[in-house]
Scaffold this active site. Structure first.
Site: not given
Ligand SMILES: Cc1cc2nc3c(=O)[nH]c(=O)nc-3n(C[C@H](O)[C@H](O)[C@H](O)COP(=O)(O)O)c2cc1C
Ligand SMILES: Cc1cc2nc3c(=O)[nH]c(=O)nc-3n(C[C@H](O)[C@H](O)[C@H](O)COP(=O)(O)OP(=O)(O)OC[C@H]3O[C@@H](n4cnc5c(N)ncnc54)[C@H](O)[C@@H]3O)c2cc1C
Ligand SMILES: Cc1cc2nc3c(=O)[nH]c(=O)nc-3n(C[C@H](O)[C@H](O)[C@H](O)COP(=O)(O)OP(=O)(O)OC[C@H]3O[C@@H](n4cnc5c(N)ncnc54)[C@H](O)[C@@H]3O)c2cc1C
Ligand SMILES: Cc1cc2nc3c(=O)[nH]c(=O)nc-3n(C[C@H](O)[C@H](O)[C@H](O)COP(=O)(O)O)c2cc1C
Ligand code: FES
Ligand code: FES
Lengths: 257, 314, 314, 257
Positions: B129, B73-74, B71
């Site tokens: 989000c 939180g963007l 989390a």
């Molecule tokens: C630490 C972290 C930060 C993330 N921040 C964003 C974000 O800012 N915007 C977004 O669209 N997805 C965000 N995600 C989601 C990832 O882009 C992705 O959709 C999700 O983690 C699943 O893919 P993965 O299993 O390869 O991590 C975030 C994921 C993680 C783990």
């Protein structure tokens, strides 16, 4: 991956600095840090000032959270992730430490380990004033030669620890210089080291969130301090535009260091 | 050797592996680092109108090597300062897709337009989000809102717009169709699954925010199901995301219907070198499996079989 | 030693560990076996009006030890023949909760009434099963339908009615509130997450049904988040389900708000002996953690802290 | 956990029975089974008729799926889960096999392993007719003594293999009897064994779905054949009401065996 530990001992090192000890079995080497969570509050990166199974962190009052950490009593439960990050190379024989303020926290266990292996260690310690000097006794009793500097001249060299370090580097030969403190200070140490041909190693601090090399909070040029550091050869870091001039705030913005 | 170039809504990528949004995406040098490690392109951190610090720590928790809870939180530097980061990545020749978020359609259009002017090749709208005040999780899980937001951005910019969909929904196909109606050039899925961790010793949630999002290997089966269902219903290309760590993971997404994939959590578990492993390993593995190219594999698991019901059993 | 009795909507259980629906639940002797292994009670396989063979094999896939994918397709002997199984379990003194499913409110009421007459202590309505013709996944994910179904069953029977909710939704709280309005004595959550596995060598989904449901450790963070959110919004008791394997897992669910828990996939990974480990281990662990009883731990992670936003970050 | 293998060899053992061989490295012992998936079709439990790295299953045409498996050519890809289930205890010295039809498939590797360890093995094989006898040559060349029975008397004893087994049990002393075949047949073997004090071990078949001891499809009294079996001491099983009288169909209903 997060372990919950209890504070077993609290040592007031200086008016602004406290060491907290706790049992934690994870393998750790000097230079590494943990993510220390004060439940209900923040989680912060803290170098291990004691490695081994009875670990410790040495925290200086900087902002709100570190101030609250200073006040916690023995018995408090903390969350600990890690240890994370790179280590000091302990194989060098003639070592100069240059510690500014709480920066000495991470240098002390490295010095002890090196001394135990037969190295010669000289420690240049800097602080604002005499009673803020950290780990002077600890390092002395481990066998290090000590030189101190205070901003107000209450003890030792009146002025910056960087001046002291520069003098020491010109007086004797060192195989390596380990330094931790404000970035501007470390940059000066790097300059001194370069001028005498002594390799300098930094321990760098950056805002951290994940400590997993993922979130980019701690990025410094092409590096992520949490996994590529915090211990870096100075030449990798000192030449970066950002170093000593900018850091990233929690939003990721570059702000003045 | 099988060709691995990917064509995503007109954007040509040297390989289908994109850095996922939120990982290594705050600084231009990190974006460049991911590309140099082997990624075909990068998606930026989701950027909003103004800087945001994100939630206090703890912001992450890992579950062995199969899952990650976060989390953040963007946190983001805001669209005013972010262009310098994109510029740095573009200067190194990195294909950049700009991820943006906002609280409503106008906000999305505004940030999207400003992101477009940084020279990104496409936009990815983070419709998954849910903490923008006044709209809440409805932005991403209400098809009407999704369509409105996508349409507003599509009208505001010239570059392709990808809608990133949430898996926290009863009907992801309805969301995908809404994005398509709004004019999306493609959809990305999945974002993280709503999840939580509780420490029994401390009797409290671990993350400062309480709730967080699950990613990593644990969500791969969920992401595959989402991409599979979207492929059956949509005509626009799909970017597959969720738990990809190996070449075979990425090919499974291709077979389900993904034209490109994003990789996030694997960077935390295995380092950015994962992009090197993936890009080096893909051609040979496609050969072994009898595909002439990555494109050849896209959707191939749907061919020739009676489509499964979209029912969830048990 | 801490007391571990649980009181679930008036049903007293010797401990809070229930066998989850669909595991060891087709035969009376298996139900009894789970109880004798240490479970506090059992939930039957979901039973419908008529026998169902379920989907053809393959019906399961495992992911190391962190996840299980299944598409059994609700095989069950039907409510006409099932009473003999309940009778066998009851003869051995097993507290039995009868799980039922149907295609609409009338169907649920009918099967529920017939299940009641077998002497079960409560009903659990499987509102998370989406292949009944004509209604599809709307039964479980539409709050209006949930309320209608629950109300119809509550009117038809005298025993407590639990509504088992799906995690495949944007807003599980809305579903829980609907169940409460309908008169549910409690809610159970979660059922499996919609998911899928694809074999890259064969270029096809592994499960015969294509889509399936994910369970096991991977879904624990999701189940905890659901229970947490429900506890904040509902007044009826919650049965926590999803990925429970250890005593600490169960206590985490209690802290989130679960008054009892169900254990499913752990039986496949560790055998039915898991109920012995759980029931033997609970009292001592509660002591260690400073709880006087299981009931004492229920919801305890919510106390004294500002409630987290129900937003999903990242 | 599922491995995809290719059929490397296909042997027509009898008009209704085919052996498929494939490379699969998983550790396996005689008595265990795999879940064999014909992609695009069903997945069925099949005993390993060959253990070791070049494994094999021996399939008899029963219903639709097994009939289709019989027709697949060399090179076909199959999914394999397992091996699962309990094993034969190979430490006994004097072993009697009683195999009915395809039941001999699971007994053959057990017999070979026991013979290799120096045991004496007698095999009583039953089939409808002479050319349906399974693994007679294989067992003979491994060193087993063979006795056969056919329903139509085309070879050996004219009648049931259970009659043959009963005679053998009364003629000689056996430390153990391993049997696989229709449940009514195995129950008779158990009776014969009991009458002479020879322990009998069954290999039991039940409808299976998960093979993980979870779904209850294979329940037999208090047991789950997939994990508690398929190899059971007869005394655990033979006394169950269900055994030889009922089985569960795919819906879980008890139906006549
Ligand atoms: C630490 C972290 C930060 C993330 N921040 C964003 C974000 O800012 N915007 C977004 O669209 N997805 C965000 N995600 C989601 C990832 O882009 C992705 O959709 C999700 O983690 C699943 O893919 P993965 O299993 O390869 O991590 C975030 C994921 C993680 C783990
Ligand atoms: C790898 C690593 C190891 C660390 N090891 C230690 C350690 O051993 N002991 C220790 O006391 N701290 C250490 N820190 C710093 C620590 O994590 C916190 O940043 C510090 O305690 C301040 O946190 P805060 O929340 O109280 O202050 P904030 O609220 O974040 O900041 C309050 C004020 O302090 C200033 N400040 C914050 N951090 C620093 C800093 N690192 N250097 C200079 N000024 C700062 C800010 O600019 C601000 O003015 C380490 C950091 C890193 C990245
Ligand atoms: C542990 C285990 C090991 C097995 N090993 C083997 C093996 O080595 N070789 C082999 O050929 N089969 C074996 N089987 C049986 C196999 O799994 C199938 O049940 C069989 O191949 C029939 O499947 P089908 O789908 O073709 O027939 P179905 O369509 O399921 O049934 C068709 C007809 O065959 C009858 N039938 C099905 N199964 C059996 C049975 N087991 N005994 C008697 N009649 C039956 C049914 O009653 C029906 O009349 C084993 C089963 C188990 C549980
Ligand atoms: C093989 C299998 C069959 C299931 N069958 C049912 C069912 O018939 N009815 C039901 O309500 N849930 C069913 N479920 C869901 C479980 O009851 C439970 O909600 C889910 O698996 C999460 O718990 P777990 O992680 O402990 O398994 C089934 C799950 C599995 C793995
Ligand atoms: S703290 Fe997240 S990348 Fe370093
Ligand atoms: S086949 Fe599922 S329990 Fe045996």
């Amino acid at each position: 991956m997060r372990q919950i530990v209890r504070v077993t001992e609290r040592v007031q090192e200086t008016p602004s600095t406290v060491t907290l000890r706790f049992d934690h079995a994870g393998a750790a080497a000097p230079g590494q840090f943990v993510m220390l969570w004060l439940p209900g509050d923040d989680e912060l990166p803290m170098s291990l000032s004691w490695v081994g199974d009875r670990k410790g962190v040495t925290v200086k009052a900087m902002g709100d959270t570190s101030r609250r950490i200073l006040d916690i009593p023995v018995g408090t439960r903390l969350g600990v992730r890690g240890p994370y990050g790179t280590k000091f190379d302990l194989s060098r024989q003639r070592v100069l430490l240059v510690g500014g303020g709480s920066g000495t926290a991470v240098l002390a266990p490295a010095a002890e380990a090196a001394l135990a292996q037969g190295a010669h260690v000289t420690a240049a310690l800097g602080a604002t004033t005499a009673n803020e000097l950290l780990f002077e006794d600890r390092l002395r009793s481990a066998g290090a030669k000590i030189a101190v500097a205070t901003d107000d001249g209450t003890v030792g060299h009146h002025g910056f620890v960087t001046e002291l370090a520069d003098r020491l580097l010109h007086e004797a030969t060192f195989d390596v210089v380990w330094t931790c403190g404000p970035e501007k200070m470390m940059r000066k140490v790097a300059d001194s080291g370069r001028s005498v041909g002594a390799p300098v190693v930094f321990s760098v601090e950056r805002h951290m969130k994940c400590a997993l090399g993922m979130c980019d909070a701690c990025s410094l040029g092409p590096f992520h301090v949490c996994v590529d550091g915090p211990v870096f050869p100075a030449e990798q870091i000192a030449r970066l535009d950002e170093f000593g001039r900018f850091k990233r705030d929690p939003s990721g913005r570059l702000v003045a260091a | 050797m099988a060709a691995v170039e990917a064509n995503l809504a007109g954007i040509r990528l040297r390989n289908p592996f994109l850095l996922a949004s939120g990982i290594w995406g705050e600084s231009g040098e990190s974006l460049r680092g991911a590309y140099e490690a082997g990624a075909g392109g990068v998606v930026t951190k989701s950027i909003g109108a103004v800087p945001r610090d994100g939630y206090p720590n703890p912001t992450v928790e890992t579950f062995e090597s199969w899952g990650m809870l976060n989390a953040m939180g963007l946190p983001n530097p805001g669209i005013v300062e972010y262009p310098q980061e994109v510029a740095r990545a573009r200067a190194a020749g990195v294909p950049v897709i700009g991820s943006v978020f906002a609280g409503d359609a106008d906000g999305f259009a505004d940030v999207g337009r400003r992101m477009e002017s940084t020279g990104v090749l496409a936009l990815e709208l983070n419709l998954s989000c849910p903490h923008a005040k006044g709209l809440g999780s409805e932005v991403g899980s209400d098809p009407g809102e999704v369509e409105r937001v996508v349409r507003a951005v599509v009208r505001a910019v010239k570059i392709p717009v990808l809608a990133k969909l949430t898996p926290n929904t009863a009907d992801v196909v309805a969301l995908g169709l809404a994005a398509e109606r709004g004019g999306a050039a493609g959809v990305s899925a999945i974002n993280t699954l709503r999840a939580m961790s509780i420490d029994v010793t401390l009797r409290r949630p671990v993350l400062a925010n309480g709730l967080g999002g699950l990613s990593g290997a644990a969500v791969k089966p969920v992401g595959l199901a989402v991409v599979w269902q979207l492929f059956d219903a949509l005509t626009v290309p799909i970017v597959g995301i969720g738990g990809i760590r190996t070449v075979d993971d990425s090919i499974a997404y291709a077979l389900a219907g993904a034209r490109a994939v994003e990789v996030g959590t694997a960077v935390a578990f295995g380092g950015v070198g994962v992009f090197g492993e993936l890009s080096r390993g893909l051609p040979g593995r496609l050969d072994e499996l009898g595909f002439r190219s990555w494109e050849d594999a896209v959707g191939a698991a749907h061919a020739g079989r009676s489509r499964p019901t979209s029912s969830v059993p048990s």
